[in-house]
Scaffold this active site. Structure first.
Site: not given
Length: 333
Positions: A114, A260, A290
């Protein structure tokens, strides 16, 4: 020496799984419940024979075409992925050949999630500042879908596959500022695939149930949702403060925030805890989910195309998650 982002492009797999598709598999859910919980309506998923390397190649080719960049001008390749094509060699080395980049270019993979694109920017800036390279191609590509158990509706609703390409050079449209980076390996098991590496090479077929009632499969991705959430709320405010300090800025000096894209609930909580204006804070997982290391670059591209980020703006970008790892920087457009 001033170092810049010169180009940004992305690639998303053609296959799309919608919330309606998930509800057909898990009828106890509703489309509205999925969208409200994670802020995702659809996510792109790599085909069975489509790898992170394939997606990174397509993102790079799109970048070359979109910005009229010659592959021969690239003198370093960095690929961020946790799903490489092979245990060895580095997928970045394979991409050097497939993309027609000169053999004089350096290339390597780095395993990060991430926060990966932030670390890539830091590496690229260091390579250029050190006189090692002039044009660094950062690629982020992930196929987390291949790590998800078919019965795991929670993770399947959150994660999508995708890739991004970013060229860092001595000229461009966004000057890269000073970084804040951090690591806490004591939380490694909060987001992990236990088997497949050298410590546990063979699959076990073993599973347990965690404190939240979630099934933890050794052979598939496991995320301690509560643990990751608490880590984020601890790490992000301190990271923001450090980024501002290292760039001699106050919070109000930042024109836009691209973090993120973990999930909608987490992002909204971060925004409220850090007291950030809603209109200056990017949230858009609706059609991608995501995508791990690619979310920030996908977000930047989206904001630039939509006119949310313009010349003269100062933008804070940040990533946080698996590792545990975090990082952020200021971009001056």
């Amino acid at each position: 020496m001033m170092i810049y982002i010169k180009a940004v492009s992305l690639y998303l797999p053609k296959k799309v799984i919608t919330n309606e598709d998930l509800v057909r598999e898990f009828p106890e859910w509703s489309v509205e419940k999925v969208a409200k919980k994670v802020g995702v309506n659809s996510r792109h998923v790599a085909e069975e024979n489509e790898t992170a390397g394939d997606m990174a190649e397509k993102a790079a080719l799109r970048l070359f075409k979109e910005y009229d960049i010659e592959p021969k001008s690239i003198d370093f390749i960095l690929l961020c992925t946790q799903s490489p094509d092979y245990v060895l060699p580095s997928t970045a080395c394979i991409l050097q050949h497939r993309l027609g980049i000169p053999t004089t270019a350096g290339a390597f993979d780095y395993n990060l999630g991430c926060s990966g694109c932030i670390y890539g920017l830091a590496l690229a800036k260091g390579l250029i500042a050190g006189g090692i390279a002039k044009n660094v191609l950062i690629l982020t590509a992930e196929t987390y879908s291949k790590y998800l158990h078919s019965s795991d509706k929670s993770y399947r609703s959150i994660f999508g596959d995708g890739a991004a390409a970013c060229l860092v050079s001595t000229e461009g449209f966004a000057e890269i500022g000073n970084f804040s980076l951090g690591t806490d390996g004591s939380g490694a098991e909060k987001l992990i695939v236990k088997t497949g590496g050298a410590r546990h090479k063979n699959i076990t077929g073993f599973s347990t149930i965690d404190d939240e009632g979630h099934i933890c499969f050794d052979d598939y991705l496991y995320m301690d949702g509560g643990g990751i959430f608490n880590f984020t709320l601890d790490a992000v405010p301190a990271m923001m403060k450090d980024i501002l300090s290292k760039n001699d800025m106050e919070k109000n000096d930042v024109d836009y925030f691209v973090f993120h894209q973990a999930n909608k609930f987490m992002l909204n909580t971060i925004r409220k805890v850090c007291v950030l204006p809603k209109e200056k804070f990017y949230v858009n997982l609706y059609e991608t989910g995501n995508t791990v290391s690619s979310t920030v670059m996908i977000g930047l591209k989206d904001c630039i195309n939509a006119g949310e980020i313009k010349e003269g703006m100062k933008v804070m970008i940040a990533g946080f998650g698996v590792g545990l790892s975090w990082g952020g920087v200021i971009l001056k457009f």
